[in-house]
Design a protein around this motif. Structure first.
Motif, PDB file in Angstrom:
ATOM      1  N   GLN A  49       0.803  -1.218   0.000  1.00 45.01           N
ATOM      2  CA  GLN A  49       0.000   0.000   0.000  1.00 45.01           C
ATOM      3  C   GLN A  49       0.841   1.275   0.000  1.00 45.01           C
ATOM      4  OE1 GLN A  49       0.173  -2.201   2.490  1.00 45.01           O
ATOM      5  NE2 GLN A  49       0.194  -1.211   4.470  1.00 45.01           N
ATOM      6  N   LEU A  50       2.156   1.167   0.176  1.00 44.72           N
ATOM      7  CA  LEU A  50       3.030   2.342   0.201  1.00 44.72           C
ATOM      8  C   LEU A  50       4.111   2.225  -0.861  1.00 44.72           C
ATOM      9  CD1 LEU A  50       3.526   2.884   4.034  1.00 44.72           C
ATOM     10  CD2 LEU A  50       2.151   4.241   2.472  1.00 44.72           C
ATOM     11  N   GLU A  51       3.744   2.335  -2.114  1.00 44.06           N
ATOM     12  CA  GLU A  51       4.730   2.244  -3.188  1.00 44.06           C
ATOM     13  C   GLU A  51       5.768   3.352  -3.024  1.00 44.06           C
ATOM     14  OE1 GLU A  51       5.099   2.860  -7.953  1.00 44.06           O
ATOM     15  OE2 GLU A  51       3.181   2.210  -7.163  1.00 44.06           O
ATOM     16  N   GLY A  52       7.031   2.981  -3.117  1.00 47.81           N
ATOM     17  CA  GLY A  52       8.084   3.975  -3.050  1.00 47.81           C
ATOM     18  C   GLY A  52       8.832   4.021  -1.735  1.00 47.81           C
ATOM     19  N   GLY A  53       8.454   3.196  -0.758  1.00 47.58           N
ATOM     20  CA  GLY A  53       9.217   3.104   0.475  1.00 47.58           C
ATOM     21  C   GLY A  53       8.573   3.750   1.687  1.00 47.58           C
ATOM     22  N   THR A  54       9.151   3.502   2.847  1.00 45.85           N
ATOM     23  CA  THR A  54       8.584   3.956   4.117  1.00 45.85           C
ATOM     24  C   THR A  54       9.535   4.790   4.966  1.00 45.85           C
ATOM     25  OG1 THR A  54       9.296   1.903   5.150  1.00 45.85           O
ATOM     26  CG2 THR A  54       7.048   1.956   4.290  1.00 45.85           C
ATOM     27  N   SER A  55      10.751   5.024   4.509  1.00 37.71           N
ATOM     28  CA  SER A  55      11.713   5.780   5.313  1.00 37.71           C
ATOM     29  C   SER A  55      11.368   7.268   5.319  1.00 37.71           C
ATOM     30  CB  SER A  55      13.137   5.591   4.760  1.00 37.71           C
ATOM     31  OG  SER A  55      13.285   6.322   3.549  1.00 37.71           O
ATOM     32  N   TYR A  56      12.055   8.001   6.136  1.00 33.61           N
ATOM     33  CA  TYR A  56      11.894   9.460   6.198  1.00 33.61           C
ATOM     34  C   TYR A  56      12.098  10.079   4.812  1.00 33.61           C
ATOM     35  CZ  TYR A  56      13.173  14.299   7.184  1.00 33.61           C
ATOM     36  OH  TYR A  56      13.247  15.659   7.176  1.00 33.61           O
ATOM     37  N   PHE A  57      13.137   9.637   4.104  1.00 36.17           N
ATOM     38  CA  PHE A  57      13.424  10.180   2.777  1.00 36.17           C
ATOM     39  C   PHE A  57      12.367   9.773   1.759  1.00 36.17           C
ATOM     40  CE2 PHE A  57      17.520  10.111   4.952  1.00 36.17           C
ATOM     41  CZ  PHE A  57      17.835  11.452   4.856  1.00 36.17           C
ATOM     42  N   ASP A  58      11.830   8.558   1.909  1.00 38.12           N
ATOM     43  CA  ASP A  58      10.741   8.126   1.027  1.00 38.12           C
ATOM     44  C   ASP A  58       9.523   9.030   1.201  1.00 38.12           C
ATOM     45  OD1 ASP A  58      12.252   5.925   0.153  1.00 38.12           O
ATOM     46  OD2 ASP A  58      11.449   4.654   1.739  1.00 38.12           O
ATOM     47  N   ARG A  59       9.200   9.353   2.435  1.00 36.99           N
ATOM     48  CA  ARG A  59       8.042  10.226   2.698  1.00 36.99           C
ATOM     49  C   ARG A  59       8.278  11.625   2.139  1.00 36.99           C
ATOM     50  NH1 ARG A  59       8.467   7.467   7.543  1.00 36.99           N
ATOM     51  NH2 ARG A  59       9.329   9.283   8.597  1.00 36.99           N
ATOM     52  N   LEU A  60       9.479  12.151   2.287  1.00 29.33           N
ATOM     53  CA  LEU A  60       9.795  13.455   1.699  1.00 29.33           C
ATOM     54  C   LEU A  60       9.638  13.412   0.183  1.00 29.33           C
ATOM     55  CD1 LEU A  60      12.929  14.714   3.656  1.00 29.33           C
ATOM     56  CD2 LEU A  60      10.614  15.635   3.717  1.00 29.33           C
ATOM     57  N   TRP A  61      10.111  12.342  -0.433  1.00 32.13           N
ATOM     58  CA  TRP A  61      10.023  12.203  -1.885  1.00 32.13           C
ATOM     59  C   TRP A  61       8.562  12.198  -2.326  1.00 32.13           C
ATOM     60  CZ3 TRP A  61      13.651  12.357  -5.602  1.00 32.13           C
ATOM     61  CH2 TRP A  61      13.295  11.938  -6.871  1.00 32.13           C
ATOM     62  N   ARG A  62       7.719  11.423  -1.639  1.00 30.49           N
ATOM     63  CA  ARG A  62       6.304  11.321  -2.007  1.00 30.49           C
ATOM     64  C   ARG A  62       5.555  12.627  -1.831  1.00 30.49           C
ATOM     65  NH1 ARG A  62       6.413   6.401   0.550  1.00 30.49           N
ATOM     66  NH2 ARG A  62       5.405   7.252   2.388  1.00 30.49           N
ATOM     67  N   THR A  63       5.865  13.373  -0.773  1.00 29.42           N
ATOM     68  CA  THR A  63       5.109  14.587  -0.477  1.00 29.42           C
ATOM     69  C   THR A  63       5.646  15.808  -1.207  1.00 29.42           C
ATOM     70  OG1 THR A  63       6.442  15.057   1.480  1.00 29.42           O
ATOM     71  CG2 THR A  63       4.432  13.761   1.811  1.00 29.42           C
ATOM     72  N   GLY A  64       6.804  15.690  -1.818  1.00 34.41           N
ATOM     73  CA  GLY A  64       7.354  16.821  -2.555  1.00 34.41           C
ATOM     74  C   GLY A  64       7.995  17.868  -1.671  1.00 34.41           C
ATOM     75  N   ALA A  65       8.385  17.492  -0.456  1.00 32.09           N
ATOM     76  CA  ALA A  65       9.017  18.438   0.461  1.00 32.09           C
ATOM     77  C   ALA A  65      10.467  18.684   0.053  1.00 32.09           C
ATOM     78  CB  ALA A  65       8.960  17.894   1.883  1.00 32.09           C
ATOM     79  N   GLY A  66      10.945  19.857   0.309  1.00 30.79           N
ATOM     80  CA  GLY A  66      12.333  20.195   0.039  1.00 30.79           C
ATOM     81  C   GLY A  66      12.508  20.923  -1.277  1.00 30.79           C
ATOM     82  N   LYS A  67      13.617  21.629  -1.403  1.00 32.59           N
ATOM     83  CA  LYS A  67      13.822  22.469  -2.584  1.00 32.59           C
ATOM     84  C   LYS A  67      14.137  21.678  -3.841  1.00 32.59           C
ATOM     85  CE  LYS A  67      18.666  23.869  -2.320  1.00 32.59           C
ATOM     86  NZ  LYS A  67      19.553  24.996  -2.165  1.00 32.59           N
ATOM     87  N   TYR A  68      14.473  20.390  -3.721  1.00 33.03           N
ATOM     88  CA  TYR A  68      14.754  19.569  -4.901  1.00 33.03           C
ATOM     89  C   TYR A  68      13.611  18.605  -5.206  1.00 33.03           C
ATOM     90  CZ  TYR A  68      19.407  21.427  -4.280  1.00 33.03           C
ATOM     91  OH  TYR A  68      20.476  22.269  -4.138  1.00 33.03           O
ATOM     92  N   ALA A  69      12.432  18.890  -4.702  1.00 35.37           N
ATOM     93  CA  ALA A  69      11.298  17.978  -4.840  1.00 35.37           C
ATOM     94  C   ALA A  69      10.856  17.787  -6.284  1.00 35.37           C
ATOM     95  CB  ALA A  69      10.127  18.478  -4.005  1.00 35.37           C
ATOM     96  N   ASP A  70      11.198  18.703  -7.166  1.00 36.15           N
ATOM     97  CA  ASP A  70      10.781  18.557  -8.551  1.00 36.15           C
ATOM     98  C   ASP A  70      11.669  17.580  -9.326  1.00 36.15           C
ATOM     99  OD1 ASP A  70      12.914  20.331  -8.348  1.00 36.15           O
ATOM    100  OD2 ASP A  70      12.398  21.325 -10.220  1.00 36.15           O
ATOM    101  N   MET A  71      12.701  17.069  -8.708  1.00 41.33           N
ATOM    102  CA  MET A  71      13.579  16.105  -9.359  1.00 41.33           C
ATOM    103  C   MET A  71      12.818  14.814  -9.664  1.00 41.33           C
ATOM    104  SD  MET A  71      16.559  17.342  -9.677  1.00 41.33           S
ATOM    105  CE  MET A  71      17.949  18.160  -9.009  1.00 41.33           C
TER     106      MET A  71
END
Length: 88
Positions: A49-71
Motif C-alpha cells: 500500500q506504500l509504493e516507493g518506500g517507508t523511510s523518512y526520505f521516502d516520505r519526503l520524496w512522495r510529499t514533494g518536500a524540500g527544494k529539490y522535490a521537482d527532481m
C-alpha cells in the motif's frame, strides 16, 4: 541498525541489485551508485500500500518536500555488512 564490533561495510555489487540502474563505482572501492526506487533487492521492505518506500526520505520524496522535490530521479548507495546484512 547497529554494527557489531569489527564488522565492515561494503557496497552491493551490480550483480546483486537487479532492479536499479548502475551509474558509477567510486574509486577502487566497492561503493556503487544506482538510480531507481528503493526495493527488496537492496533490503528495503516496501508494504504494497506504500509504493516507493517507508523511510523518512521516502516520505519526503512522495510529499514533494524540500527544494529539490521537482527532481524525477532517485539515486541510491546500497550498503551491507560483510556478513551480508543489507542496509540502505
Amino acid at each position: 541498525h547497529v554494527l557489531e564490533e569489527g564488522a565492515k561495510i561494503v557496497g552491493l555489487s551490480p550483480g546483486e541489485v537487479r532492479d536499479l540502474r548502475w551509474i558509477e563505482t567510486f574509486g577502487h572501492s566497492s561503493i556503487h551508485l544506482y538510480e531507481g526506487k528503493p526495493s527488496l533487492s537492496i533490503g528495503h521492505y516496501i508494504p504494497q500500500q506504500l509504493e516507493g518506500g517507508t523511510s523518512y526520505f521516502d516520505r519526503l520524496w512522495r510529499t514533494g518536500a524540500g527544494k529539490y522535490a521537482d527532481m524525477r530521479k532517485r539515486f541510491i548507495i546500497a550498503l551491507k555488512t560483510d556478513d551480508g546484512n543489507k542496509s540502505v
